[in-house]
Design a protein around this motif. Structure first.
Motif, mmCIF file in Angstrom:
data_model
loop_
_atom_site.group_PDB
_atom_site.id
_atom_site.type_symbol
_atom_site.label_atom_id
_atom_site.label_comp_id
_atom_site.label_asym_id
_atom_site.label_seq_id
_atom_site.Cartn_x
_atom_site.Cartn_y
_atom_site.Cartn_z
ATOM 1 N N UNK A 154 0.808 -1.168 -0.006
ATOM 2 C CA UNK A 154 0.179 0.056 0.019
ATOM 3 C C UNK A 154 0.917 1.306 -0.055
ATOM 4 N N UNK A 155 0.357 2.313 -0.606
ATOM 5 C CA UNK A 155 0.968 3.545 -0.682
ATOM 6 C C UNK A 155 0.058 4.706 -0.709
ATOM 7 N N UNK A 156 0.297 5.699 -0.092
ATOM 8 C CA UNK A 156 -0.529 6.971 0.025
ATOM 9 C C UNK A 156 -0.053 8.251 0.796
ATOM 10 N N UNK A 157 -0.703 9.337 0.136
ATOM 11 C CA UNK A 157 -0.414 10.587 0.628
ATOM 12 C C UNK A 157 -1.609 11.494 0.712
ATOM 13 N N UNK A 158 -1.690 12.399 1.496
ATOM 14 C CA UNK A 158 -2.694 13.199 1.910
ATOM 15 C C UNK A 158 -2.436 14.562 2.520
ATOM 16 N N UNK A 159 -3.318 15.398 2.239
ATOM 17 C CA UNK A 159 -3.096 16.735 2.856
ATOM 18 C C UNK A 159 -4.430 17.436 2.540
ATOM 19 N N UNK A 160 -4.794 18.193 3.714
ATOM 20 C CA UNK A 160 -6.021 19.114 3.573
ATOM 21 C C UNK A 160 -6.113 20.034 4.684
ATOM 22 N N UNK A 161 -6.904 21.144 4.719
ATOM 23 C CA UNK A 161 -6.980 22.159 5.505
ATOM 24 C C UNK A 161 -8.438 22.743 5.310
ATOM 25 N N UNK A 162 -9.246 22.883 6.335
ATOM 26 C CA UNK A 162 -10.528 23.734 5.813
ATOM 27 C C UNK A 162 -11.254 24.114 7.338
ATOM 28 N N UNK A 163 -12.500 24.167 7.311
ATOM 29 C CA UNK A 163 -13.280 24.489 8.539
ATOM 30 C C UNK A 163 -13.406 23.209 9.360
ATOM 31 N N UNK A 164 -13.402 22.135 8.878
ATOM 32 C CA UNK A 164 -13.430 20.935 9.768
ATOM 33 C C UNK A 164 -11.955 20.256 10.059
ATOM 34 N N UNK A 165 -11.025 21.023 10.025
ATOM 35 C CA UNK A 165 -9.744 20.632 10.507
ATOM 36 C C UNK A 165 -8.672 20.512 9.640
ATOM 37 N N UNK A 166 -7.470 19.872 9.805
ATOM 38 C CA UNK A 166 -6.589 19.851 8.765
ATOM 39 C C UNK A 166 -6.159 18.120 9.043
ATOM 40 N N UNK A 167 -5.347 17.688 7.998
ATOM 41 C CA UNK A 167 -4.566 16.654 7.880
ATOM 42 C C UNK A 167 -3.636 16.390 6.895
ATOM 43 N N UNK A 168 -2.391 15.805 7.233
ATOM 44 C CA UNK A 168 -1.412 15.577 6.319
ATOM 45 C C UNK A 168 -0.618 14.200 6.892
ATOM 46 N N UNK A 169 0.219 13.887 5.507
ATOM 47 C CA UNK A 169 0.700 12.661 5.916
ATOM 48 C C UNK A 169 1.168 11.672 4.709
ATOM 49 N N UNK A 170 1.722 10.525 4.847
ATOM 50 C CA UNK A 170 2.050 9.840 3.572
ATOM 51 C C UNK A 170 2.480 8.358 4.431
ATOM 52 N N UNK A 171 2.387 7.441 3.532
ATOM 53 C CA UNK A 171 2.915 6.020 3.872
ATOM 54 C C UNK A 171 3.098 5.211 2.715
ATOM 55 N N UNK A 172 4.115 4.217 2.866
ATOM 56 C CA UNK A 172 4.488 3.062 2.003
ATOM 57 C C UNK A 172 4.966 2.191 2.645
ATOM 58 N N UNK A 173 4.129 0.899 2.335
ATOM 59 C CA UNK A 173 4.609 -0.370 3.059
ATOM 60 C C UNK A 173 4.421 -1.756 2.233
ATOM 61 N N UNK A 174 5.290 -2.522 2.190
ATOM 62 C CA UNK A 174 5.088 -3.864 1.453
ATOM 63 C C UNK A 174 5.057 -5.080 2.629
ATOM 64 N N UNK A 175 4.342 -5.750 2.527
ATOM 65 C CA UNK A 175 4.441 -7.058 3.488
ATOM 66 C C UNK A 175 3.178 -7.465 4.438
ATOM 67 N N UNK A 176 3.146 -7.586 5.773
ATOM 68 C CA UNK A 176 2.213 -7.709 6.254
ATOM 69 C C UNK A 176 2.187 -7.005 7.844
ATOM 70 N N UNK A 177 1.000 -6.532 8.333
ATOM 71 C CA UNK A 177 1.102 -5.625 9.452
ATOM 72 C C UNK A 177 -0.389 -5.611 10.582
#
Length: 444
Positions: A328-351
């Motif tokens: 899996x892989x992903x990236x996100x970012x956002x800001x607005x009246x309902x708050x903010x979020x930011x981050x990213x990840x990349x992984x291969x295997x099991x967790x």
């Protein structure tokens, strides 16, 4: 995706009729192929001239193939019928929205791109008439009446748009069920659906919710399952909502979910679980009056989660468990009246991960611990309000060269529960004060 006013007004439904006819012809062709296969392959090779283990195996697979040709006809004909029903129903409901808008406009109400009505009849008055209107003793009540009636038109239009969206969701459910083979006939799971239903009113019904009551406990629950399924979608830009665009693709082997609750005031137990296997990816972005956001993500493999919660009055405990195997892989970012979020990840295997926490009167705190078997890294931070109106602050970081993991914590605030707790406390204080006052009065 929920349809909005602009979606409903601009949708071209005419291709549904053409596609329905194409599916009908395909169904007829599958029927012809079944007849030809049985006559020229299955029957010829089963005339008794060929014997032995190979012949038995061939006949077994030939029967399965003949069955699948028949199932393909059944599925195609069902889809053709569903598309015809969809064209009829959606066209009728779309016309109802357009008729409402036309009626509103004929009565001097202007409807904007979001379906909001505004009275513009006074704009047609001359300057002298406008002056007289503004100095009319009933001017305020006239304006209030115009706003009230405009809101009435807005509500009616929104209700009609919702009816179109509900019908669209019904069509989606029906088509998904028609293409889902859950029997072991033919080649088994994943073949053509020999039991496909072509009646939209029947096949498009929502999954039933169950509700039972025993010894004071009330239980509710619902389940859903789908797959195999392949699909893509691309939308935007939408100048009305401000969404720049959205693209999604998936190849699902299967997905399933279930949730339920047990209630016996003041005790409530809730649980939810879901699982997914396949490949999916999405990209979204938008700038609206509520903020700016962008997300991208992809998963290839399988994932499952379970979560539960127990509440006794204002006190609650909760827990979540999640597992994933794949990449899996992903990236996100956002800001607005309902708050903010930011981050990213990349992984291969099991967790796998575990989260637990406690909630008191609408304010909660919890922690997350993850174990990873495979290379990856993650850094995420969330501060904002979710779909249920709960504010959440949740940072999490992790790294794994080969074996590793991630840790995080979260603080949640549910304004609704906080308000309820404050109200209950105020009532309790009031009752106590009344009891004390009554006791003092009785002394005299």
């Amino acid at each position: 995706m929920t349809l909005n006013y602009d979606d409903v007004l601009t949708a071209d439904l005419s291709p549904l009729a053409d596609v329905s006819e194409a599916w009908r012809k395909m169904g007829e062709r599958f029927g012809e192929l079944k007849t030809d296969y049985e006559k020229h392959v299955q029957t010829v090779l089963g005339n008794g001239n060929w014997q032995g283990l190979a012949h038995g195996t061939q006949q077994q697979y030939a029967s399965a193939t003949a069955f699948e040709f028949g199932a393909a006809k059944k599925e195609a004909m069902a889809i053709a019928s569903l598309l015809t029903d969809a064209h009829t129903e959606l066209t009728r409901l779309q016309k109802a929205v357009k008729d409402l808008v036309r009626d509103a406009e004929e009565k001097d109400y202007k409807v904007d791109g979001n379906g909001k009505a505004t009275y513009v009849g006074y704009d047609k008055l001359s300057e002298q008439e406008k002056y007289a209107l503004r100095h009319d003793p009933d001017y305020s009540s006239l304006m209030s009446d115009a706003r009230e009636k405009a809101q009435g038109w807005t509500d009616e239009i929104a209700k009609a748009v919702k009816a179109v969206d509900e019908a669209d969701q019904s069509v989606k459910r029906a088509l998904s069920r028609a293409t889902r083979d859950v029997s072991m006939n033919g080649i088994g799971l994943g073949g053509f659906n020999s039991q496909a239903v072509g009646d939209l009113a029947q096949a498009g019904k929502p999954d039933p919710k169950t509700r039972t009551k025993t010894d004071g406990w009330v239980s509710e629950g619902e389940t859903d399952a789908s797959g195999p399924e392949v699909g893509t979608s691309v939308t935007g830009p939408d100048t009305g909502s401000g969404k720049l665009g959205e693209a999604e693709a998936h190849a699902d082997l299967g997905r399933a979910s279930a949730k339920g609750s047990l209630t016996n005031n003041p005790m409530k137990l809730e649980g939810e679980t879901e699982a997914y296997a396949g490949i999916k990816g999405s990209v979204t972005g938008g700038i609206t009056n509520e903020g700016i956001q962008g997300d991208t993500g992809a998963l290839a493999g399988g994932e499952a989660s379970a979560k539960g919660r127990a509440d006794l009055g204002p006190v609650g405990v909760y827990g979540r468990a999640e597992v994933m195997a794949g990449a899996e892989a992903g990236a996100n970012a956002g800001a607005g009246v309902d708050g903010l979020h930011a981050g990213g990840e990349a992984f291969a295997g099991a967790k796998g991960s575990l989260t637990g926490g406690v909630d008191l009167g609408g304010i909660g705190a919890g922690a997350t611990a993850e174990g990873w078997a495979g290379p990856g890294a993650e850094a995420n931070m969330i501060f904002g309000k979710d779909a249920e109106g709960v504010w959440r602050f949740a940072p999490k970081v992790g790294v794994s060269p080969a074996l590793g993991g991630a840790v995080g914590f979260e603080v949640t605030v549910d304004p609704g529960k906080v308000a309820d707790t404050a109200t209950d406390a105020a009532n309790a204080v009031g009752d106590a004060a009344g009891w004390v006052a009554g006791g003092v009065t009785s002394l005299f």
